[in-house]
Motif scaffolding. Structure first.
Motif, mmCIF file in Angstrom:
data_model
loop_
_atom_site.group_PDB
_atom_site.id
_atom_site.type_symbol
_atom_site.label_atom_id
_atom_site.label_comp_id
_atom_site.label_asym_id
_atom_site.label_seq_id
_atom_site.Cartn_x
_atom_site.Cartn_y
_atom_site.Cartn_z
ATOM 1 N N THR A 463 1.461 0.484 8.726
ATOM 2 C CA THR A 463 1.571 0.762 7.350
ATOM 3 C C THR A 463 2.294 -0.186 6.584
ATOM 4 O O THR A 463 3.005 -1.122 7.252
ATOM 5 C CB THR A 463 2.226 2.201 7.168
ATOM 6 O OG1 THR A 463 3.447 2.275 7.676
ATOM 7 C CG2 THR A 463 1.389 3.162 7.934
ATOM 8 N N SER A 464 2.547 -0.219 5.413
ATOM 9 C CA SER A 464 3.343 -1.084 4.592
ATOM 10 C C SER A 464 4.869 -0.937 5.090
ATOM 11 O O SER A 464 5.398 -1.936 4.937
ATOM 12 C CB SER A 464 3.132 -0.930 3.107
ATOM 13 O OG SER A 464 1.582 -1.272 2.712
ATOM 14 N N GLU A 465 5.126 0.309 5.174
ATOM 15 C CA GLU A 465 6.683 0.537 5.471
ATOM 16 C C GLU A 465 6.955 0.029 6.837
ATOM 17 O O GLU A 465 7.931 -0.679 7.071
ATOM 18 C CB GLU A 465 7.093 1.922 5.582
ATOM 19 C CG GLU A 465 6.890 2.794 3.937
ATOM 20 C CD GLU A 465 5.347 2.860 3.642
ATOM 21 O OE1 GLU A 465 4.718 2.677 4.415
ATOM 22 O OE2 GLU A 465 5.148 3.260 2.500
ATOM 23 N N ASP A 468 7.325 -3.854 6.634
ATOM 24 C CA ASP A 468 8.643 -4.198 5.978
ATOM 25 C C ASP A 468 9.910 -4.084 6.738
ATOM 26 O O ASP A 468 10.614 -4.690 6.567
ATOM 27 C CB ASP A 468 8.613 -3.129 4.623
ATOM 28 C CG ASP A 468 7.905 -3.546 3.423
ATOM 29 O OD1 ASP A 468 7.451 -4.855 3.377
ATOM 30 O OD2 ASP A 468 7.496 -2.681 2.483
ATOM 31 N N GLY A 511 2.133 -5.193 -0.124
ATOM 32 C CA GLY A 511 1.764 -3.615 0.626
ATOM 33 C C GLY A 511 0.206 -3.834 0.601
ATOM 34 O O GLY A 511 -0.388 -4.517 0.095
#
Length: 715
Positions: A463-465, A468, A511
């Motif tokens: 996921t983007s999280e 990151d 994202g």
């Protein structure tokens, strides 16, 4: 019906009326029809008899008929086959809709043959329940096949498919009538392909109009008997296609080598041989079970539907596929590209997998613009890249930074005119996962399609999280990048130059959306045979590229050693071995009889008079093509290069890169002509030399020497 025809022939002396009454005693004719039977002509009697027998076969009863101006005309009442009554459903008010059962046949009004019927009323005689896909041999290496809507034909082999009537779907690509034929490769190294009949909508046409159109379309390909057979058994809203034997230079070239010919051969003849098997065998294919074909899971279908709909709205999404080895990334890519080509003219493709490339020989990172469907394994559709860099190895272990820089260099050429599909490596554990995080940050995709299966180790959802907060090999996470300060998010930690920032289409990671797909693709690979299969696929990719050296079909097929090579002076090109450190005195030994990348660097070689010219480090430069250095003339100081690259592009080549990608051994061993010791093939060599490798001993197929026998010879 057949028994009635036999009975009619037994008593030729009887009158027509007696013959009909004898064959069908329960048919009722009016007195007027019976009285005027004797004045009918012979042709009218034949037509009447045909209509009587057809009506009875469909369950009809002759009640009355004597329309004005006709000798004998009747009305046929059709009785549908007895079926269980459907569940009661509310129906709108109005006249009842006509029946669409396949067991009935709607006839035209005899008084007005031009009256069109509704689409639901149009149906032809249904084929026997045991034969849902009738096959007919047309001779001259051609077979005619009819597909009802929703039915599929799974096969193995190579054939050329032409859609005569209707619509077909192969590997996600839809072929409509009138489009050019397509070569389809369904070989056992991958899942078998299926030709599916696609339901289509057509304007209101009468039964006679459809028959006339089908006969006209089939006339250039078939005889009268074949056309009559098609009209008789044509299913409602079905598709008609012709399968032909493929005769191309690529297929002929692969059949000349033992290491690739068995890929194109069919399996052993089954115990039960029927007429269909014989007809299909003449064109080189064989019917297979549907479960051996490509199967998409529900999550895969949903992901494809979402990606295609987004391509219509956004226009140019960047889609990255990731997953473990042999999980179906390449298969999913081909289906996605084919479905996108149904509605848009082209799709861009970025190849980041070094070992199993799709359009180029292995060891390359490339960007391509795809305009034609992909109807086979990778080695069957080589394409010329828009931009390509020769990495020279099948993996990027211990050379991650150079790999990332090459990906950035190739990705910079993406113009965002079409959707971009990115293929990644199957290495998703340990450093491979961190490298994948770096790729996501550098390429900044809009969608990440993550494939998984029950047989592989679960990988975290990207996921983007997660991206990151995870450190890559060369990029830092959001926490480390900001160090607790609240500053606007921009870019990754890779140092882009000002020119890169201006030319890079997506320099900032903003994202993405993750689409999780559960893979149900069949694969014959496992941990024991994966290395062997991958090696075979790499050799097939090299042979597919070399097949471009062959002249068109009318010319005879010539072996590679009989082709005239190009002469390249030492002073015109620089040389570099990318995968190992080789002493300068042994460079020419490494280049001779090797697979070389023909590249173009910025430096000019005109100032050098002697050679060879050696590069100190691996350059990041454009690769225009590949070739075989089939010899080195030390007296004239020239390389002899055999390549399909045209002369106008070869003039710009000023660098030769030698990697770990080797020439298939069948190229050396199966060349006709040489007798005795085969050049460049020996087991008597010194492995202690820098850059030397035990290549022959590592072969597990063909006529190569096994490793344990090679050791015994050395002892």
């Amino acid at each position: 019906m057949a028994e009635s025809e036999v009975m009619l022939r037994r008593v030729p002396s009887r009158s027509s009326w007696q013959r009909v009454r004898k064959a069908r005693p329960h048919l009722l004719l009016s007195r007027r029809g019976r009285r005027r039977f004797g004045v009918l002509t012979r042709g009218e009697l034949r037509r009447l008899r045909r209509r009587l027998l057809r009506a009875h076969a469909l369950g009809g009863e002759w009640k009355q008929g004597v329309p004005a101006g006709a000798h004998v005309a009747v009305k046929c009442k059709i009785r549908a086959r007895s079926r269980p009554a459907p569940r009661s459903q509310p129906t709108p008010s109005g006249p009842p809709a006509p029946s669409t059962q396949l067991g009935t046949c709607s006839l035209l009004n005899p008084r007005n043959h031009s009256t069109p019927l509704n689409e639901s009323e149009i149906s032809f005689q249904r084929v026997s329940p045991n034969v849902t896909q009738p096959v007919r041999d047309l001779g001259s290496g051609r077979v005619l096949l009819m597909l009802p809507p929703g039915e599929g034909f799974t096969f193995s082999g190579i054939c050329r498919v032409t859609c005569i009537y209707g619509q077909l779907e192969i590997y996600g690509y839809i072929i409509k009538q009138g489009q050019p034929p397509q070569d389809v490769f369904s070989v056992y190294t991958h899942s078998y392909l299926t030709i599916n009949g696609v339901p289509y909508s057509q304007p209101q046409k009468s039964e006679r109009g459809i028959r006339r159109e089908i006969r006209a379309l089939l006339k250039p390909y078939t005889k009268l008997d074949d056309r009559n057979w098609v009209v008789r058994y044509f299913p409602s809203l079905g598709s008609i296609l012709i399968l032909e034997r493929v005769q191309t230079r690529f297929v002929d070239f692969l059949k000349t080598y033992k290491c690739s010919s068995y890929v194109l051969l069919q399996e052993n003849i089954p115990a039960r041989v029927n007429a269909e098997f014989v007809a299909l065998k003449k064109i080189g294919i064989r019917r297979q079970k549907r479960k051996q074909g490509i199967c998409l899971s529900e999550s895969g279908l949903c992901a494809l539907e979402e990606l295609i709909s987004v391509s219509f709205v956004d226009g140019c999404p960047v889609i990255l596929l990731c997953g473990a080895c042999d999980i179906g990334k390449s298969t999913f890519n081909r289906i996605l590209i084919n479905q996108l080509l149904n509605s848009i003219p082209a799709v861009d493709y970025l190849e980041c997998d070094l070992g199993q490339t799709e359009f180029t020989p292995p060891g390359c990172i490339s960007l391509l613009n795809i305009t034609e469907p992909l109807l086979g394994p990778p080695y069957t559709h080589p394409r010329k890249p828009q931009k390509m860099v020769y990495f020279g190895k099948m993996n990027c272990h211990n050379d991650y930074e150079n790999y990332i820089e090459i990906v950035k260099y190739v990705f910079r050429d993406y113009k965002r005119e079409f959707p971009l599909v990115i293929n990644t490596m199957g290495w998703v554990s340990d450093d491979g996962m961190l490298l994948l995080v770096d790729l996501i940050r550098v390429l900044s995709p809009n969608y990440v399609v993550q494939l998984s299966s029950g047989r592989d180790k679960l990988m975290p959802v990207l996921t983007s999280e997660f991206v990151d907060l995870t450190d890559g090999l060369y990029t830092k996470s959001k926490i480390r990048r900001y160090r607790g300060f609240e500053i606007p998010e921009f870019g990754d930690n890779l140092e882009f130059t000002e020119e890169e920032k201006e030319s890079s289409p997506v320099p900032v990671f903003t994202g993405h959306t993750v689409l999780s797909v559960y893979s149900e693709f069949l694969s014959s690979k496992n941990e024991k045979n994966r290395a062997k299969y991958n090696r075979i696929f790499r050799d097939l990719a090299v042979l597919g590229y070399l097949s471009q050296l062959m002249l068109p079909v009318p010319e005879p097929l010539r072996p590679l050693h009989s082709l005239t090579p190009y002469q390249v002076p030492f002073s015109a090109v620089a040389v570099r071995v990318t995968h190992a450190d080789v002493a300068p005195t042994h460079i020419l030994y490494a280049v001779n009889a090797s697979w070389v990348g023909l590249c173009r660097i910025v430096d000019d070689m005109k100032g050098y008079t002697r050679g060879p010219i050696l590069l100190a480090q691996n350059p990041i430069c454009d690769c225009l093509g590949f070739g075989i250095c089939r010899g080195i003339d030390m007296d004239r100081r020239v390389y002899h290069i055999l390549t399909p690259l045209p002369p106008e592009e070869l003039k710009t080549v000023n660098c030769l890169l030698v990697g770990s990608i080797s020439i298939p051994h069948c190229v050396f061993k199966n060349q006709p002509g040489p007798e005795g010791t085969i050049p460049y093939v020996t087991t008597d060599y010194n492995l202690s030399l820098p850059g030397a490798s035990e290549k022959i001993g590592e072969r597990e197929y063909g006529n190569a020497v096994p490793r344990h026998k090679l050791r015994q010879r050395r002892k």
